[in-house]
Design an enzyme around this catalytic site. Structure first.
Site, PDB file in Angstrom:
ATOM      1  N   ARG A 243       0.821  -1.217   0.000  1.00 20.92           N
ATOM      2  CA  ARG A 243       0.000   0.000   0.000  1.00 20.92           C
ATOM      3  C   ARG A 243       0.850   1.260   0.000  1.00 20.92           C
ATOM      4  O   ARG A 243       0.457   2.267  -0.592  1.00 20.92           O
ATOM      5  CB  ARG A 243      -0.968  -0.041   1.192  1.00 20.92           C
ATOM      6  N   GLU A 363      -5.057  -4.161  -4.158  1.00 21.85           N
ATOM      7  CA  GLU A 363      -4.377  -4.232  -2.863  1.00 21.85           C
ATOM      8  C   GLU A 363      -5.197  -3.568  -1.757  1.00 21.85           C
ATOM      9  O   GLU A 363      -4.665  -2.918  -0.860  1.00 21.85           O
ATOM     10  CB  GLU A 363      -2.964  -3.653  -2.947  1.00 21.85           C
ATOM     11  N   GLU A 367     -12.659   1.448   0.149  1.00 24.74           N
ATOM     12  CA  GLU A 367     -13.583   1.084   1.218  1.00 24.74           C
ATOM     13  C   GLU A 367     -12.895   0.224   2.282  1.00 24.74           C
ATOM     14  O   GLU A 367     -13.113   0.401   3.488  1.00 24.74           O
ATOM     15  CB  GLU A 367     -14.791   0.357   0.633  1.00 24.74           C
TER      16      GLU A 367
END
Length: 384
Positions: A243, A363, A367
């Site tokens: 991320r 990834e 949400e």
């Protein structure tokens, strides 16, 4: 806190920027049309150390810090998001997972090959009916003597066709829920591993995305990554690193879009003057630059926490959420500034707009990032 880069970090950024804008960008637009995998450029990146940035020198890696890595990744994304996503998955998830959880034998065997880009790494978690909910995956791995037999289908696998190995998760104990998921290193060419046809995607078209089908795929016991039942932990740890990588990709693509918009606005004339003189567009570009800088600082914050050995899950999710949403706004505005020209493929902003769209999805969707963030801030205020 504004991050002061070290001389070494600035040198890495400068080196990668020059390479990216001279070499990577030269074929980016053509690859978007042909969907040709950038194998030769990835090989050059391996020679420069970009495919093993986070791998220690004892395994032929660069041993760079995460700040240096995200700087390099952003520069690659500036020129070609397709190449950047391969670099990101390879470094952030595959190399880091093997480095963190692999046995000494696995590290010696695979990390030097990954660092040199002799092989590209892939990561297989998602299934047709298990995307945001990894516990719903149905792939299984059953022990049979010195092997595990893996059966199941994984989908949307980045570099699924062109990778040399894949880290795959599968259930080894259905009743144990998340503690019943294990991870395995599966080499390409292993009998029982079949590769699906590449998806025809909106963006990132030079990065292949495929199904991986496991049918009675026999994987040696020594290829289990970590211990049995640690697959979910390995996946979540890898996604935290990934991320930050997506935040870096988002910053790179957004910077490219802003630069393209600035360049166009200084050349395009309407109503007797350059459109860069119109206050409305000037304010728009000011907002664009501000959003990019905010995302960059969030990216640096998460990367610095990782380098310090702190828990960075919250900051990685925040950086990914903000940066991926940001790049979609920035590329849309860049297209708007180009007017009708922004809608045709002669101008790169059209490609930036398409490439950016998936950043809020893969990834961990936006949400899911909000789920991670809200869980942290509501359950543990000290993580802020």
């Amino acid at each position: 806190m504004f991050f002061q880069l070290t001389n070494e970090q600035m040198m890495i950024r400068s080196m990668v920027r020059e390479f990216s804008r001279k070499v990577i960008s030269a074929t980016a637009m053509e690859r978007d049309k042909t969907k040709e995998f950038p194998a030769e450029n990835l090989k050059k990146m391996g020679e420069l150390g970009l495919m093993g940035m986070l791998i220690p020198p004892e395994y032929n890696g660069e041993g760079a810090d995460t700040i240096s890595y995200v700087l390099a990744l952003s520069e690659i994304a500036y020129s070609c998001a397709s190449t950047a996503v391969v670099m990101s998955v390879h470094n952030s998830i595959v190399c880091e997972s093997i480095l963190k959880f692999g046995s000494v034998e696995q590290k010696k065997k695979y990390l030097p090959q990954l660092a040199s880009s002799d092989i590209i790494g892939a990561f297989a978690l998602t299934e047709p009916h298990a995307g945001s909910d990894p516990l719903a995956q149905s792939a299984t791995a059953v022990r049979d003597g010195d092997y595990y037999i893996i059966d199941g289908t994984k989908c949307f696998i980045t570099s699924g066709k062109n990778s040399g190995l894949v880290i795959v998760t599968a259930k080894t104990d259905e009743a144990a829920k998340h503690r019943g998921i294990s991870a395995f290193i599966v080499e390409k060419g292993t009998p029982g591993l079949k590769i699906g046809e590449p998806e025809d995607k909106m963006g990132l078209r030079a990065s292949d995305t495929t199904d991986l089908v496991f049918e009675n795929c026999r994987v040696p016991v020594e290829n289990m990554l970590g211990n049995e039942g640690e697959g979910f932990l390995i996946a979540m740890s890898g996604l935290d690193c990934g991320r930050i990588g997506i935040a870096a990709q988002s910053v790179g693509v957004a910077e490219a879009a802003l630069d393209a918009a600035i360049d166009y606005s200084k050349k395009r004339e309407q109503f007797g003057q350059k459109i860069s003189k119109f206050q409305g567009l000037r304010f728009t570009m000011a907002d664009m630059a501000t959003e990019i800088e905010a995302a960059r600082q969030m990216m640096f914050s998460a990367a610095a926490m990782k380098d310090r050995g702190e828990n960075f899950t919250l900051q990685a999710s925040m950086a990914k959420l903000f940066a991926s949403e940001m790049v979609n706004r920035i590329t849309a505005k860049a297209v708007q500034i180009h007017g009708g020209y922004g809608f045709i493929k002669d101008y790169p902003v059209e490609r930036y707009y398409r490439d950016a769209r998936v950043f809020t999805i893969y990834e961990g969707t936006s949400e899911i990032q909000r789920v991670v963030i809200s869980n942290h801030i509501l359950n543990d205020k000290r993580t802020m």
